[in-house]
Design a protein around this motif. Structure first.
Motif, PDB file in Angstrom:
ATOM      1  N   VAL A 221      85.903  29.811  98.060  1.00  0.00           N
ATOM      2  CA  VAL A 221      85.545  30.617  99.004  1.00  0.00           C
ATOM      3  C   VAL A 221      86.232  30.595 100.539  1.00  0.00           C
ATOM      4  CG1 VAL A 221      83.328  30.650 100.664  1.00  0.00           C
ATOM      5  CG2 VAL A 221      83.004  30.280  98.194  1.00  0.00           C
ATOM      6  N   LYS A 222      86.538  29.366 100.981  1.00  0.00           N
ATOM      7  CA  LYS A 222      87.484  29.193 101.837  1.00  0.00           C
ATOM      8  C   LYS A 222      88.762  29.772 101.843  1.00  0.00           C
ATOM      9  CE  LYS A 222      85.249  24.589 103.221  1.00  0.00           C
ATOM     10  NZ  LYS A 222      85.436  23.262 103.703  1.00  0.00           N
ATOM     11  N   LYS A 223      89.320  29.840 100.761  1.00  0.00           N
ATOM     12  CA  LYS A 223      90.457  30.459 100.354  1.00  0.00           C
ATOM     13  C   LYS A 223      90.434  32.093 100.659  1.00  0.00           C
ATOM     14  CE  LYS A 223      94.234  31.046  97.254  1.00  0.00           C
ATOM     15  NZ  LYS A 223      94.676  30.737  95.791  1.00  0.00           N
ATOM     16  N   LYS A 224      89.459  32.569 100.129  1.00  0.00           N
ATOM     17  CA  LYS A 224      89.167  34.228 100.078  1.00  0.00           C
ATOM     18  C   LYS A 224      88.838  34.452 101.461  1.00  0.00           C
ATOM     19  CE  LYS A 224      87.757  36.427  96.464  1.00  0.00           C
ATOM     20  NZ  LYS A 224      86.975  36.907  95.306  1.00  0.00           N
ATOM     21  N   ALA A 225      88.021  33.451 102.115  1.00  0.00           N
ATOM     22  CA  ALA A 225      87.431  33.855 103.525  1.00  0.00           C
ATOM     23  C   ALA A 225      88.763  33.887 104.628  1.00  0.00           C
ATOM     24  CB  ALA A 225      86.588  33.097 104.035  1.00  0.00           C
ATOM     25  N   LYS A 226      89.610  33.018 104.179  1.00  0.00           N
ATOM     26  CA  LYS A 226      90.819  32.889 105.296  1.00  0.00           C
ATOM     27  C   LYS A 226      91.733  34.031 104.953  1.00  0.00           C
ATOM     28  CE  LYS A 226      94.464  29.708 106.432  1.00  0.00           C
ATOM     29  NZ  LYS A 226      95.058  28.289 106.228  1.00  0.00           N
ATOM     30  N   ALA A 227      91.677  34.549 103.769  1.00  0.00           N
ATOM     31  CA  ALA A 227      92.627  35.667 103.514  1.00  0.00           C
ATOM     32  C   ALA A 227      91.737  37.148 103.763  1.00  0.00           C
ATOM     33  CB  ALA A 227      92.892  35.907 102.119  1.00  0.00           C
ATOM     34  N   GLY A 228      90.728  37.170 104.647  1.00  0.00           N
ATOM     35  CA  GLY A 228      89.847  38.170 104.990  1.00  0.00           C
ATOM     36  C   GLY A 228      89.170  38.862 103.923  1.00  0.00           C
ATOM     37  N   GLN A 229      89.043  38.281 102.767  1.00  0.00           N
ATOM     38  CA  GLN A 229      88.449  38.788 101.728  1.00  0.00           C
ATOM     39  C   GLN A 229      86.641  38.739 101.719  1.00  0.00           C
ATOM     40  OE1 GLN A 229      90.270  37.788  98.218  1.00  0.00           O
ATOM     41  NE2 GLN A 229      92.030  38.255  98.600  1.00  0.00           N
ATOM     42  N   THR A 230      85.911  39.277 102.972  1.00  0.00           N
ATOM     43  CA  THR A 230      84.494  38.802 102.942  1.00  0.00           C
ATOM     44  C   THR A 230      83.931  40.306 103.113  1.00  0.00           C
ATOM     45  OG1 THR A 230      84.960  38.857 105.427  1.00  0.00           O
ATOM     46  CG2 THR A 230      85.029  36.803 104.327  1.00  0.00           C
ATOM     47  N   GLU A 231      82.643  40.365 102.845  1.00  0.00           N
ATOM     48  CA  GLU A 231      81.918  41.643 103.055  1.00  0.00           C
ATOM     49  C   GLU A 231      80.652  41.225 103.893  1.00  0.00           C
ATOM     50  OE1 GLU A 231      82.670  44.364 101.642  1.00  0.00           O
ATOM     51  OE2 GLU A 231      84.192  43.528 100.017  1.00  0.00           O
ATOM     52  N   PHE A 232      80.433  42.327 104.658  1.00  0.00           N
ATOM     53  CA  PHE A 232      79.345  41.919 105.647  1.00  0.00           C
ATOM     54  C   PHE A 232      78.023  42.315 105.021  1.00  0.00           C
ATOM     55  CE2 PHE A 232      76.207  43.897 108.719  1.00  0.00           C
ATOM     56  CZ  PHE A 232      76.180  42.662 109.520  1.00  0.00           C
ATOM     57  N   VAL A 233      76.858  41.572 105.096  1.00  0.00           N
ATOM     58  CA  VAL A 233      75.753  41.605 104.581  1.00  0.00           C
ATOM     59  C   VAL A 233      74.814  41.662 105.484  1.00  0.00           C
ATOM     60  CG1 VAL A 233      73.970  40.877 102.790  1.00  0.00           C
ATOM     61  CG2 VAL A 233      76.533  40.624 102.227  1.00  0.00           C
ATOM     62  N   SER A 234      73.788  42.621 105.839  1.00  0.00           N
ATOM     63  CA  SER A 234      72.846  42.304 106.741  1.00  0.00           C
ATOM     64  C   SER A 234      71.661  42.030 106.123  1.00  0.00           C
ATOM     65  CB  SER A 234      72.402  43.946 107.491  1.00  0.00           C
ATOM     66  OG  SER A 234      72.081  44.542 106.330  1.00  0.00           O
ATOM     67  N   GLN A 235      71.121  40.941 106.715  1.00  0.00           N
ATOM     68  CA  GLN A 235      69.884  39.967 106.295  1.00  0.00           C
ATOM     69  C   GLN A 235      68.825  40.567 107.006  1.00  0.00           C
ATOM     70  OE1 GLN A 235      69.763  38.381 103.486  1.00  0.00           O
ATOM     71  NE2 GLN A 235      71.944  37.964 103.248  1.00  0.00           N
ATOM     72  N   PRO A 236      67.462  40.787 106.294  1.00  0.00           N
ATOM     73  CA  PRO A 236      66.245  41.276 106.981  1.00  0.00           C
ATOM     74  C   PRO A 236      65.522  39.991 107.822  1.00  0.00           C
ATOM     75  CG  PRO A 236      65.739  40.573 104.738  1.00  0.00           C
ATOM     76  CD  PRO A 236      67.105  40.497 105.046  1.00  0.00           C
ATOM     77  N   GLU A 237      65.195  40.170 109.041  1.00  0.00           N
ATOM     78  CA  GLU A 237      64.562  39.025 109.934  1.00  0.00           C
ATOM     79  C   GLU A 237      63.481  38.396 109.310  1.00  0.00           C
ATOM     80  OE1 GLU A 237      64.042  40.421 113.667  1.00  0.00           O
ATOM     81  OE2 GLU A 237      66.160  41.151 114.356  1.00  0.00           O
ATOM     82  N   VAL A 238      63.466  37.200 109.380  1.00  0.00           N
ATOM     83  CA  VAL A 238      62.168  36.141 109.054  1.00  0.00           C
ATOM     84  C   VAL A 238      61.633  35.380 109.909  1.00  0.00           C
ATOM     85  CG1 VAL A 238      61.721  34.255 107.522  1.00  0.00           C
ATOM     86  CG2 VAL A 238      63.404  35.812 106.654  1.00  0.00           C
ATOM     87  N   GLU A 239      60.540  35.435 110.281  1.00  0.00           N
ATOM     88  CA  GLU A 239      59.785  34.800 111.294  1.00  0.00           C
ATOM     89  C   GLU A 239      59.559  33.285 111.107  1.00  0.00           C
ATOM     90  OE1 GLU A 239      56.191  36.315 112.451  1.00  0.00           O
ATOM     91  OE2 GLU A 239      56.828  38.370 112.776  1.00  0.00           O
TER      92      GLU A 239
END
Length: 302
Positions: free
Chosen positions: A228-246
């Motif tokens: 995970v760290k290797k792929k994140a460092k290489a910029g291989q990430t995706e944006f995921v919007s999470q619903p708000e939780v109270e």
């Protein structure tokens, strides 16, 4: 002193005899395993769980869902929300010690989840008193406690400077070892020879070492997180919007320090005396459950 590095689950009291020890309950563990979330690969939106009719495959609206317990094959007993609420254990915010036993008497299969207890308010001295008394007597307290509307059996035991509350499984949840084909615990019946036992004991001695839990790691989690760290460092990430939780609210209650009641506890014998009942009512702990509600709690927990 109150622990500031972990979230307080609830504040209440340890109760034994007529003595109440104000404490805060903290989780003694943290989830370190991997948590894979489901994502829609087309939109990168998180995927949740739907309430689906298993026969038709169609989604069912919340207002059309009722609760039932399987009583016989193909037959269910339906319970209303009011009936379920009436059977719930009353939350008294009290760890009610019912007896003291030797820790060695509790089979390992009963132990489930540990929590730390830290003194709050003016409870330091009484906290230390109970801790040292448990160490000296080599006993642990067996208690009932309600956490998030569920009643638990628990063992209260000393661990260094701390008191640890370990949730126990109910006896009805433990399978009997009689179902297993196990060799006899007697040396002769198991056909063990003296040389064999001597060599096995020697091997255990040779492999013995001080307990250092940091030596043992979840190798799968380490490998995956390295990737995970290797792929994140290489910029291989995706944006995921999470619903708000109270955020939820932590329930608290004020507890009275009752160290002076130790002698009265010894004279009274048990917490079931009328004096104990009056004392607890002034400390906002509520009445004990009736035997009927306790039985209901056990069946529901099972």
């Amino acid at each position: 002193m109150e622990t500031s590095t972990s979230r307080v689950i609830w504040k209440g009291a340890i109760s034994f005899g007529l003595v109440h020890i104000p404490v805060a309950l903290h989780s003694a563990t943290s989830e370190s395993g991997l948590d894979f979330d489901w994502l829609d690969k087309r939109t990168m939106n998180p995927i949740g769980y739907k309430r689906v009719n298993k026969k038709t495959g169609k989604e069912v609206e919340k207002e059309n869902i009722i609760k039932g317990i399987s009583y016989d094959e193909g037959h269910y007993v339906v319970l209303t929300e009011d009936e379920i609420k009436a059977a719930l254990p009353k939350s008294t915010q009290t760890i009610e010690i019912e007896s003291f036993v030797s820790a060695a008497e509790i089979p390992l299969a009963f132990f489930e989840r540990p929590y730390y207890l830290a003194p709050i308010g003016k409870g330091d001295k009484v906290y230390a008193l109970l801790r040292e008394a448990l160490v000296k007597s080599q006993r642990v307290g067996i208690a009932r406690v309600v956490i998030q509307t569920k009643q638990h059996l628990a063992a209260l035991m000393p661990d260094g400077p701390a008191l640890v509350l370990i949730l126990l499984r109910w006896a009805s949840e433990i399978r009997s070892i009689d179902e297993l084909n196990l060799p006899s615990s007697a040396t002769k019946s198991a056909k063990l020879t003296t040389p064999e036992l001597s060599m096995a004991t020697q091997l255990i001695e040779d492999m013995s070492a001080p307990w250092k839990p940091e030596r043992f790691k979840d190798e799968f989690a380490v490998e995956v997180m390295a990737l995970v760290k290797k792929k994140a460092k290489a910029g291989q990430t995706e944006f995921v919007s999470q619903p708000e939780v109270e955020p939820g609210n932590t329930r608290t209650t004020d507890i009275i320090d009752l160290t002076a009641l130790l002698q009265r506890s010894l004279r009274g014998g048990t917490t079931k005396s009328s004096t104990a009942g009056k004392t607890r009512s002034t400390g906002s702990h509520g009445a004990k459950q009736t035997s009927k509600s306790k039985a209901a709690s056990r069946r529901r927990s099972a």
